[in-house]
Design a protein around this motif. Structure first.
Motif, PDB file in Angstrom:
ATOM      1  N   ALA A 117      39.945  90.161  22.612  1.00 40.83           N
ATOM      2  CA  ALA A 117      39.061  91.086  21.777  1.00 40.83           C
ATOM      3  C   ALA A 117      37.963  90.813  21.325  1.00 40.83           C
ATOM      4  O   ALA A 117      36.750  91.936  21.085  1.00 40.83           O
ATOM      5  CB  ALA A 117      40.120  92.033  21.274  1.00 40.83           C
ATOM      6  N   VAL A 118      38.516  90.188  20.270  1.00 42.07           N
ATOM      7  CA  VAL A 118      36.948  89.920  19.300  1.00 42.07           C
ATOM      8  C   VAL A 118      35.913  89.460  20.068  1.00 42.07           C
ATOM      9  O   VAL A 118      34.467  89.600  20.122  1.00 42.07           O
ATOM     10  CB  VAL A 118      37.007  89.451  18.127  1.00 42.07           C
ATOM     11  N   LEU A 119      35.873  88.907  21.232  1.00 48.85           N
ATOM     12  CA  LEU A 119      35.010  88.218  21.388  1.00 48.85           C
ATOM     13  C   LEU A 119      34.222  89.087  22.802  1.00 48.85           C
ATOM     14  O   LEU A 119      33.374  88.839  22.958  1.00 48.85           O
ATOM     15  CB  LEU A 119      35.633  86.541  22.737  1.00 48.85           C
ATOM     16  N   HIS A 120      34.557  89.767  23.012  1.00 53.55           N
ATOM     17  CA  HIS A 120      34.716  90.848  24.192  1.00 53.55           C
ATOM     18  C   HIS A 120      33.884  92.092  23.243  1.00 53.55           C
ATOM     19  O   HIS A 120      32.535  92.635  23.609  1.00 53.55           O
ATOM     20  CB  HIS A 120      35.394  91.629  24.825  1.00 53.55           C
ATOM     21  N   GLU A 121      34.340  92.047  21.730  1.00 53.96           N
ATOM     22  CA  GLU A 121      33.323  92.660  21.018  1.00 53.96           C
ATOM     23  C   GLU A 121      32.225  92.929  20.904  1.00 53.96           C
ATOM     24  O   GLU A 121      30.728  93.633  20.505  1.00 53.96           O
ATOM     25  CB  GLU A 121      33.984  92.478  20.033  1.00 53.96           C
ATOM     26  N   LEU A 122      32.078  90.702  20.980  1.00 55.53           N
ATOM     27  CA  LEU A 122      30.964  90.733  20.049  1.00 55.53           C
ATOM     28  C   LEU A 122      29.909  89.798  21.850  1.00 55.53           C
ATOM     29  O   LEU A 122      29.079  90.986  22.658  1.00 55.53           O
ATOM     30  CB  LEU A 122      31.014  89.665  19.383  1.00 55.53           C
ATOM     31  N   ASN A 123      29.659  88.663  21.253  1.00 61.09           N
ATOM     32  CA  ASN A 123      28.840  88.275  22.373  1.00 61.09           C
ATOM     33  C   ASN A 123      29.518  87.209  23.323  1.00 61.09           C
ATOM     34  O   ASN A 123      29.504  86.807  24.365  1.00 61.09           O
ATOM     35  CB  ASN A 123      27.220  87.274  22.058  1.00 61.09           C
ATOM     36  N   PHE A 141      32.239  84.501  25.361  1.00 56.96           N
ATOM     37  CA  PHE A 141      32.375  83.212  24.814  1.00 56.96           C
ATOM     38  C   PHE A 141      31.947  82.478  24.086  1.00 56.96           C
ATOM     39  O   PHE A 141      32.020  81.372  22.842  1.00 56.96           O
ATOM     40  CB  PHE A 141      32.866  82.106  26.287  1.00 56.96           C
ATOM     41  N   SER A 142      30.555  82.672  24.268  1.00 62.79           N
ATOM     42  CA  SER A 142      29.427  82.201  23.914  1.00 62.79           C
ATOM     43  C   SER A 142      29.637  82.384  22.326  1.00 62.79           C
ATOM     44  O   SER A 142      28.645  81.956  21.447  1.00 62.79           O
ATOM     45  CB  SER A 142      27.693  82.956  24.122  1.00 62.79           C
ATOM     46  N   THR A 143      30.005  83.625  21.267  1.00 62.16           N
ATOM     47  CA  THR A 143      30.034  83.642  20.315  1.00 62.16           C
ATOM     48  C   THR A 143      30.776  83.215  19.347  1.00 62.16           C
ATOM     49  O   THR A 143      29.918  82.338  17.855  1.00 62.16           O
ATOM     50  CB  THR A 143      31.297  84.775  19.926  1.00 62.16           C
ATOM     51  N   PHE A 144      31.433  81.848  20.028  1.00 62.91           N
ATOM     52  CA  PHE A 144      31.862  80.469  18.934  1.00 62.91           C
ATOM     53  C   PHE A 144      30.855  79.988  18.455  1.00 62.91           C
ATOM     54  O   PHE A 144      31.414  79.484  17.591  1.00 62.91           O
ATOM     55  CB  PHE A 144      32.818  79.953  20.472  1.00 62.91           C
ATOM     56  N   TRP A 145      29.916  79.383  19.397  1.00 66.04           N
ATOM     57  CA  TRP A 145      28.900  78.489  19.017  1.00 66.04           C
ATOM     58  C   TRP A 145      27.674  79.400  18.576  1.00 66.04           C
ATOM     59  O   TRP A 145      26.961  78.375  17.404  1.00 66.04           O
ATOM     60  CB  TRP A 145      27.936  77.457  20.092  1.00 66.04           C
ATOM     61  N   THR A 146      27.256  80.723  18.706  1.00 70.09           N
ATOM     62  CA  THR A 146      26.088  81.649  17.968  1.00 70.09           C
ATOM     63  C   THR A 146      26.559  82.317  17.007  1.00 70.09           C
ATOM     64  O   THR A 146      25.637  83.336  16.272  1.00 70.09           O
ATOM     65  CB  THR A 146      25.625  82.683  19.445  1.00 70.09           C
ATOM     66  N   VAL A 147      27.877  83.141  16.618  1.00 69.20           N
ATOM     67  CA  VAL A 147      28.330  84.650  16.000  1.00 69.20           C
ATOM     68  C   VAL A 147      27.467  83.390  14.313  1.00 69.20           C
ATOM     69  O   VAL A 147      27.418  84.022  13.523  1.00 69.20           O
ATOM     70  CB  VAL A 147      29.224  84.252  15.791  1.00 69.20           C
ATOM     71  N   TRP A 148      27.975  82.446  14.030  1.00 68.86           N
ATOM     72  CA  TRP A 148      27.774  81.799  12.732  1.00 68.86           C
ATOM     73  C   TRP A 148      26.490  82.118  12.164  1.00 68.86           C
ATOM     74  O   TRP A 148      26.171  82.440  10.612  1.00 68.86           O
ATOM     75  CB  TRP A 148      26.972  80.378  12.294  1.00 68.86           C
ATOM     76  N   ASP A 149      25.187  82.048  12.682  1.00 67.23           N
ATOM     77  CA  ASP A 149      24.069  82.766  11.940  1.00 67.23           C
ATOM     78  C   ASP A 149      23.808  84.486  11.979  1.00 67.23           C
ATOM     79  O   ASP A 149      23.111  84.371  10.782  1.00 67.23           O
ATOM     80  CB  ASP A 149      22.368  82.307  12.985  1.00 67.23           C
ATOM     81  N   TRP A 203      37.420  85.275  10.506  1.00 67.35           N
ATOM     82  CA  TRP A 203      36.410  84.574  10.275  1.00 67.35           C
ATOM     83  C   TRP A 203      34.862  85.529  10.111  1.00 67.35           C
ATOM     84  O   TRP A 203      33.990  85.536  10.223  1.00 67.35           O
ATOM     85  CB  TRP A 203      35.989  83.286  10.641  1.00 67.35           C
ATOM     86  N   VAL A 204      35.438  86.463  11.920  1.00 68.95           N
ATOM     87  CA  VAL A 204      34.057  86.951  12.668  1.00 68.95           C
ATOM     88  C   VAL A 204      34.343  88.576  11.528  1.00 68.95           C
ATOM     89  O   VAL A 204      33.250  89.757  12.479  1.00 68.95           O
ATOM     90  CB  VAL A 204      33.703  87.290  13.295  1.00 68.95           C
TER      91      VAL A 204
END
Length: 525
Positions: free
Chosen positions: A199-205, A207-215, A288-289
Motif C-alpha cells: 500500500a505504501v509503495l502504491h501511494e508513492l512511486n 517499486f522504485s520507491t525503495f531507492w528513490t524515496v531517500w532524497d 520510515w517513509v
C-alpha cells in the motif's frame, strides 16, 4: 473500522481461544505446561522465539523513532538483537536446552539453587518477576493505545479486552498454546506487513520507491545512528540484547528448553536470528517513509494513522490483528515464564506445603499463577503513562533494558565453564550493585547533571557494573565446588542425552510421588 474490520478482529480472537482449547489436551503435567515436554519442533520454537520478542510497542514507540529519525530504528534495535541471538545460538541456546534435559527442571531459574544457592535464586526470581510485571504492563498499554485509535474504546477497555483473550488461551494451553498461536500470529503478521508495504509503495512511486524515496526524506533518516541513538547506544544495546534475548528474558529461554535436543535449540536460535535480520525491514520501511504520506504531531500514532489512510476495510482489520499478534505473543509467553518461576522457584521456598503438591495441584497452581500475573500487569498498564513510569517507550527501553542486565548476568554466565569460580557471592554482589547502579545513574546522578545522563549510559552502566563484579568477585573469592563443577560439566558436554550430574542436582517434575521433596530444589538448605 467498519463491520468487516470488526469481523476480522473478532475472528482472530476466536481462533486464538480455539487454539488454546485445542492445546489443552497436550498438557498433562507441569513440564508440558512450561516446556512443552521437550517435544517442540525446532522451527516452531524458532518462530515462537521471534514472535515472543517484540510487541505493539514496535508500532507505537518504535514507529515514533522511525518517523522522527528513520533507519536508526532498525540499526539500533532489531539489528543488534539479530546479532545477539546469532551469537547465542552456539553460546547459550544448547546449554539452556541441557538445563531441562539433563537437570530435569521446568523453569529457567530452577538450576540456580544448585549452581549458586537458594538466596541467589530467590533474589533473581523476585526481582525478575517484579520487572516483568512492569514490562508486560507497558505492552498492554501499547496495544490498548492502538485499539483506542482505531475503535475509540478507552485505554482501560482495550487493556481488559486484549488481556482477557490472552488469559484464556495461555492459561488453558500453556507453552504449546503460546507457540501454536504465535505461529498463527506470524502468518497473520506476514500478510498484514506485506499488505502495508504494498500500500505504501502504491501511494508513492511503486517499486522504485525503495531507492528513490531517500532524497525526499530528511538527511537524518539516512543515518544509522542519530539523535539519542548513538554508536555508543548501539554497542550498549547489542551488549544488553545478547543477554536478554538469549535467556535473560525468561520466555526466550523457554523456547530453547522446549526443543528435543541442544542441536535443535541451536537451529531454533538461528532461525529466530534470520527473522530478526529480515522481517523488521519489511515492517519498518512504511514507518520510515510515513512523513511523506501523513503529517502528525503524535509520531507514536503515525503507523496507525497511515494504516487508516491507505488500507481498505478488511485489510485494515488484518493490520490491526497484526498489532495484536505481536503483543499477545510476547505477553502470553512472559506470563508462562513468570508462572514457571513463581510456582517452581519462589513458592516451594516460601511454603513447605508446596513441595507436597500432586501433579494435578501443581498444574492448577501454574494456571492460577498465570492469571494472577496477567491481572497484575494489566493493572500496571493503566498507570504506565503516569509521571512515575514515564511514557511507554521509556518503560520499555530504560527500565527493561537497564534492569535486565543485573538479573541476567548470573543466570546466563552461570552456565559457562569459563566462570566456574563465580559462585553465590559473585552472583549476589553483581545483582545488587547492578540494581543500585541503575538507580544512581537514572535518578540522583541524572538529576544532578545538566542535560541528564545519556540514554546509552542509563541502560548500559548497570549491566557493565554487574558483569565486571561477577568476574572480579569470582576471581577474588572463588567458590567452585565439585557439585557446581558437575553441573557445569553436564551443561557444557556435547551430547544431548541425560547428564551424569549427581541425582541431587535433578529437580523432578512436580507431582512425582517419590521425589516431591526435591521440587523445592533444596529450599531447606
Amino acid at each position: 473500522m467498519n463491520s468487516l474490520d470488526w469481523v476480522v478482529l473478532i475472528g482472530y480472537f476466536g481462533v486464538m481461544v480455539g487454539i488454546g482449547l485445542w492445546s489443552h489436551k497436550r498438557v498433562d503435567n507441569v513440564s508440558d505446561f512450561f516446556t512443552a515436554g521437550g517435544k517442540m519442533p525446532w522451527w516452531l520454537s524458532g518462530i515462537s522465539h521471534h514472535m515472543s520478542g517484540y510487541s505493539a510497542v514496535m508500532f507505537t514507540g518504535y514507529a515514533a523513532i522511525a518517523y522522527q529519525y528513520g533507519i536508526t530504528s532498525y540499526v539500533t534495535w532489531s539489528f543488534p538483537i539479530a546479532i545477539g541471538i546469532a551469537i547465542g545460538a552456539n553460546l547459550f541456546a544448547p546449554r539452556l536446552n541441557r538445563v531441562r534435559s539433563k537437570l530435569k527442571v521446568a523453569s529457567p531459574l530452577e538450576y540456580l539453587k544448585n549452581r549458586y544457592n537458594l538466596p541467589t535464586q530467590q533474589a533473581l526470581a523476585w526481582s525478575g518477576v517484579l520487572l516483568k510485571i512492569v514490562d508486560v504492563g507497558a505492552k498492554w498499554a501499547a496495544i490498548a493505545t492502538l485499539l483506542s485509535i482505531f475503535t475509540g474504546v478507552s485505554l482501560n477497555q482495550g487493556i481488559l479486552i486484549t488481556g482477557a483473550v490472552t488469559a484464556v488461551y495461555c492459561t488453558v494451553g500453556g507453552l504449546w498454546a503460546d507457540a501454536l498461536t504465535e505461529l498463527g500470529q506470524f502468518i497473520i503478521q506476514f500478510v498484514a506487513g506485506i499488505s502495508m508495504l504494498i500500500a505504501v509503495l502504491h501511494e508513492l512511486n511503486g517499486f522504485s520507491t525503495f531507492w528513490t524515496v531517500w532524497d525526499d526524506l530528511p538527511d537524518s533518516h539516512h543515518q544509522p545512528t542519530v539523535g539519542p541513538y548513538t554508536l555508543v547506544f548501539l554497542l550498549a544495546y547489542l551488549f544488553i540484547k545478547t543477554f536478554e534475548y538469549n535467556g535473560g528474558m525468561w520466555n526466550q529461554a523457554q523456547r530453547y528448553m522446549a526443543t528435543d535436543s541442544a542441536h535443535s535449540a541451536k537451529r531454533s536460535a538461528r532461525l529466530s536470528a534470520v527473522l530478526w535480520f529480515v522481517w523488521p525491514l519489511v515492517l519498518f520501511f512504511p514507518m520510515w517513509v510515513a512523513p511523506l504520506i501523513i503529517k502528525t504531531d503524535k509520531p507514536a500514532d503515525s503507523y496507525a494513522e497511515m494504516a487508516e489512510h491507505l488500507l481498505p476495510h478488511g485489510l485494515l482489520g488484518l493490520v490491526i490483528v497484526g498489532f495484536f499478534s505481536h503483543t499477545m505473543a510476547m505477553c502470553s509467553s512472559d506470563a508462562n515464564a513468570i508462572a514457571a518461576v513463581v510456582t517452581r522457584d519462589i513458592m516451594p521456598a516460601v511454603f513447605k506445603s508446596v513441595r507436597e503438591w500432586s501433579s494435578r495441584t501443581g498444574l492448577l497452581a501454574a494456571r492460577y499463577t498465570t492469571l494472577l500475573f496477567l491481572a497484575l500487569s494489566m493493572a500496571i498498564a493503566t498507570q504506565v503513562n503516569s509521571d512515575f513510569f514515564g511514557d511507554i517507550i521509556t518503560v520499555v527501553i530504560k527500565w527493561v533494558a537497564g534492569l535486565m542486565g543485573p538479573i541476567a548476568i548470573p543466570l546466563m554466565l552461570g552456565m559457562l565453564a569459563t566462570f566456574r569460580k563465580s559462585g553465590p557471592t559473585a552472583a549476589l554482589v553483581s545483582w545488587a550493585m547492578g540494581l543500585i547502579a541503575f538507580y544512581l545513574v537514572n535518578y540522583p546522578i541524572n538529576d544532578a547533571i545538566d542535560g541528564g545522563v545519556g540514554l546509552e549510559y542509563q541502560i548500559s552502566i548497570p549491566l557493565a557494573v554487574s558483569l565486571v563484579l561477577f568476574i572480579v568477585v569470582g576471581y577474588l573469592k572463588p567458590e567452585d565446588t565439585p557439585e557446581r563443577d558437575a553441573i557445569l560439566a553436564s551443561l557444557n558436554s556435547d551430547d544431548d542425552g541425560p547428564g551424569s550430574a549427581s541425582a541431587a542436582l535433578s529437580v523432578p517434575k512436580q507431582g512425582d510421588a517419590d521425589d516431591r521433596e526435591s521440587v523445592a530444589g533444596g529450599a531447606t538448605d
